[in-house]
Design a protein around this motif. Structure first.
Motif, PDB file in Angstrom:
ATOM      1  N   VAL A  18      -1.890 -12.210 -54.819  1.00  8.77           N
ATOM      2  CA  VAL A  18      -1.261 -13.501 -55.096  1.00  8.77           C
ATOM      3  C   VAL A  18       0.183 -13.479 -54.617  1.00  8.77           C
ATOM      4  O   VAL A  18       0.666 -14.397 -53.959  1.00  8.77           O
ATOM      5  N   LEU A  19       0.898 -12.401 -54.959  1.00  9.65           N
ATOM      6  CA  LEU A  19       2.266 -12.190 -54.497  1.00  9.65           C
ATOM      7  C   LEU A  19       2.429 -10.735 -54.103  1.00  9.65           C
ATOM      8  O   LEU A  19       1.800  -9.850 -54.699  1.00  9.65           O
ATOM      9  N   ASP A  20       3.282 -10.476 -53.112  1.00 12.63           N
ATOM     10  CA  ASP A  20       3.586  -9.079 -52.821  1.00 12.63           C
ATOM     11  C   ASP A  20       4.510  -8.550 -53.910  1.00 12.63           C
ATOM     12  O   ASP A  20       5.043  -9.299 -54.738  1.00 12.63           O
ATOM     13  N   ASP A  21       4.694  -7.255 -53.943  1.00 15.86           N
ATOM     14  CA  ASP A  21       5.441  -6.624 -55.037  1.00 15.86           C
ATOM     15  C   ASP A  21       6.856  -7.174 -55.161  1.00 15.86           C
ATOM     16  O   ASP A  21       7.345  -7.426 -56.276  1.00 15.86           O
ATOM     17  N   GLU A  22       7.520  -7.361 -54.035  1.00 16.23           N
ATOM     18  CA  GLU A  22       8.907  -7.827 -54.073  1.00 16.23           C
ATOM     19  C   GLU A  22       8.994  -9.255 -54.611  1.00 16.23           C
ATOM     20  O   GLU A  22       9.824  -9.562 -55.475  1.00 16.23           O
ATOM     21  N   THR A  23       8.118 -10.130 -54.101  1.00 16.95           N
ATOM     22  CA  THR A  23       8.136 -11.517 -54.550  1.00 16.95           C
ATOM     23  C   THR A  23       7.719 -11.626 -56.007  1.00 16.95           C
ATOM     24  O   THR A  23       8.286 -12.415 -56.780  1.00 16.95           O
TER      25      THR A  23
END
Length: 553
Positions: free
Chosen positions: A329-334
């Protein structure tokens, strides 16, 4: 006309919903008067063929013993709910939002206007006396239920002497608070006045700005003409491709996309005379997340993409029609940026006196990867159903139980940072989807036949067929199975925008396309198959027929 599940609706000649098909007759008898209900009142695989939750077991009061009033870890929290002796009732047009939580909380049950199980769900109570009438809102139907003599008798019979029943709802107002005060119920939600203030998209924007949670580039203003809108947007660097929102209402009905004078003319009546939020239009992926503001800080649940505006599901452009959660759904940073934003916003809500459950829509700009605050829903939301079956829920407790803890007579000493870290780590293992199927065509029809609530699967011929009755979606094993919760049944009516039912799936319903996200072939087949299970008789539109299930505001 039968009332809509939770927003606008109407009344009609016959509110009875005949069962689609006879159910086995081993439904358990009503518990003895005065004895609190529990999951264990029914054989584990009984209740009309439905598998019954086996987690929150019935424990006789004389053997429970004192319950620890300072909870210091998850084991103690789980035990607290497992032997809970305070009745908790979720009241609404349907039980969908909190369906399945009775597996976790002893003495949690549902009071519902609509019963998609035709009486076979052991935890759902529906009054028999439902005279034809028109409901104007979700608050209206909930207040009607709370006042109903059958509902009052039901709650009284399941409330031990000396206890006050807890009442949870999606939609409520000051009238709801007055009803609960008169009847001796504890409404376990923030004050309606506070909720109403925070419900404003303009207030949300301002609060977010105060704590460094930015919205899409915007201005909060009022406009009286197309020329005025263009001038203000250009002066503030927003361009000419705009999104305009009014303060209150379903985003699908109060969000206007305006790029030309023709667009303006279509929506001018809804905009002129009101303070509005005028935003630059961006390419974005909407992401939903639920959270709980607790005495120790904000706990953030899993992030979910939204299903919005699909013509196969909803007649409303931009209208919410489901959610799905999956590892990417989202990458780790986002994800870290978005979670931090939600925690800051939640803590700011706490400064206003808010405590408990809320949902936030986050917008991720697909061109710049910037993360923006979309809107706040200060209530139980339509996404709650998915958060109850995630790995985080099974490792700890479902997110809504943190809300319950804020309103129970218990002190909680938990490490919020540790919980948030664990939920973030476990977010990479879940794949769940849900889709709300609305009627998209014009006109009104009486429903003659409708699909049953339960589990379905795709057979060897590629056809979607009924497999078994089921209480909820917790027993789904893989993407070949889906759960369908019927909302409107035989004898009731459907019209444009009416919520017909809800599909829950292990597996995604969307796929990546060149233009962003789109419904998968599998999803379109499921939606079409369920629609084809309805048989209707077209009618002239009855007075007052309008609205939708209001599963998410």
């Amino acid at each position: 006309m039968a009332a809509t599940p939770a927003v606008d609706d109407a009344a009609g000649p016959d509110l009875a919903t005949p069962p689609v098909e006879s159910l086995p007759e081993d439904v358990p008898a009503e518990p003895e008067t005065g004895r609190p209900c529990s999951v264990d009142d029914s054989p584990e695989t009984s209740a009309g063929g439905y598998g019954v939750a086996a987690d929150a077991k019935y424990v006789p009061f004389d053997v429970v013993g004192p319950t620890r009033r300072v909870l210091r870890n998850m084991s103690e929290v789980r035990h607290f709910f497992r032997v809970n002796d305070v009745p908790v009732f979720f009241v609404g047009a349907t039980p969908f939002n909190l369906l399945g939580l009775d597996r976790w909380v002893r003495n949690l049950s549902y009071v519902s206007y609509y019963d998609g199980w035709d009486g076979a769900h052991p935890r759902i109570f529906t009054p028999k006396d439902k005279p034809a009438r028109e409901f104007e809102s979700g608050e209206d139907i909930n207040n009607w239920l709370l006042r109903h003599h059958e509902v009052r008798a039901h709650i009284e019979s399941r409330t031990p002497h000396g206890k006050r029943p807890k009442i949870a709802l999606v939609f409520f107002n000051e009238e709801t608070e007055e009803i609960c005060e008169e009847l001796g119920y504890d409404l376990i939600l923030p004050k309606a006045e506070l909720r109403e203030m925070l419900d404003s998209k303009l207030v949300t924007t301002r609060l977010g700005n105060e704590v460094g949670v930015p919205s899409v580039p915007n201005i909060l203003t009022s406009v009286d003409s197309w020329e005025d809108l263009r001038a203000q947007s250009e002066d503030n660097g927003l361009g000419t491709d705009l999104v305009v929102q009014t303060a209150y209402g379903d985003s699908g009905k109060t969000t206007f996309f305006i790029a030309s004078e023709e667009d303006w003319k279509k929506h001018a009546d809804e905009i002129v005379g009101h303070e509005v939020k005028v935003m630059k239009r961006i390419n974005n992926v909407p992401v939903a997340v639920e959270a709980v503001q607790t005495s120790a800080g904000t706990i953030v649940g899993p992030f979910m993409t939204e299903l919005t505006g699909y013509a196969e599901l909803t007649p409303y452009r931009g209208g919410w029609c489901g959610n799905e959660t999956f590892p990417d759904v989202l990458d780790d940073e986002t994800r870290a940026v978005a979670a931090s934003m939600v925690r800051r916003l939640g803590d700011r809500l706490g400064q206003e006196g808010y405590k408990g459950f809320f949902e936030v829509d986050v917008l991720v700009d697909t061109d710049t990867k910037d993360v923006y605050l979309g809107e706040l829903n200060p209530r139980i939301s339509g996404a709650t159903a998915i958060t109850q079956v995630t790995a985080g829920a099974y490792a700890d407790i479902p997110l809504f139980l943190f809300h319950l803890l804020q309103y129970m007579d218990v002190e909680v000493q938990l490490d919020v940072d540790e919980i948030n870290e664990r939920w973030a780590e476990l977010a990479a293992v879940d794949v769940w989807s849900q889709a709300v199927v609305k009627e998209t065509g014009p006109g009104v029809a009486r429903i003659d036949k409708a699909p049953r609530t339960g589990q379905y699967f795709v057979n060897a011929d590629g056809e979607l067929v009924f497999r078994r009755a089921a209480l909820d979606w917790h027993q789904l094993q893989n993407s070949s199975e889906v759960f369908f919760m019927r909302i409107y049944g035989p004898g009731e009516f459907r019209w444009k925008g009416a919520d017909l039912g809800i599909i829950v799936s292990v597996g995604r319903l969307q796929r990546a396309t060149r233009d962003g996200l789109g419904l998968s072939i599998r999803a379109k087949h499921l939606i079409e198959s369920f629609r084809n299970m309805y048989a209707v008789t077209p009618l002239v539109r009855p007075a007052g027929a309008r609205g939708s299930a209001g599963l998410k505001a």
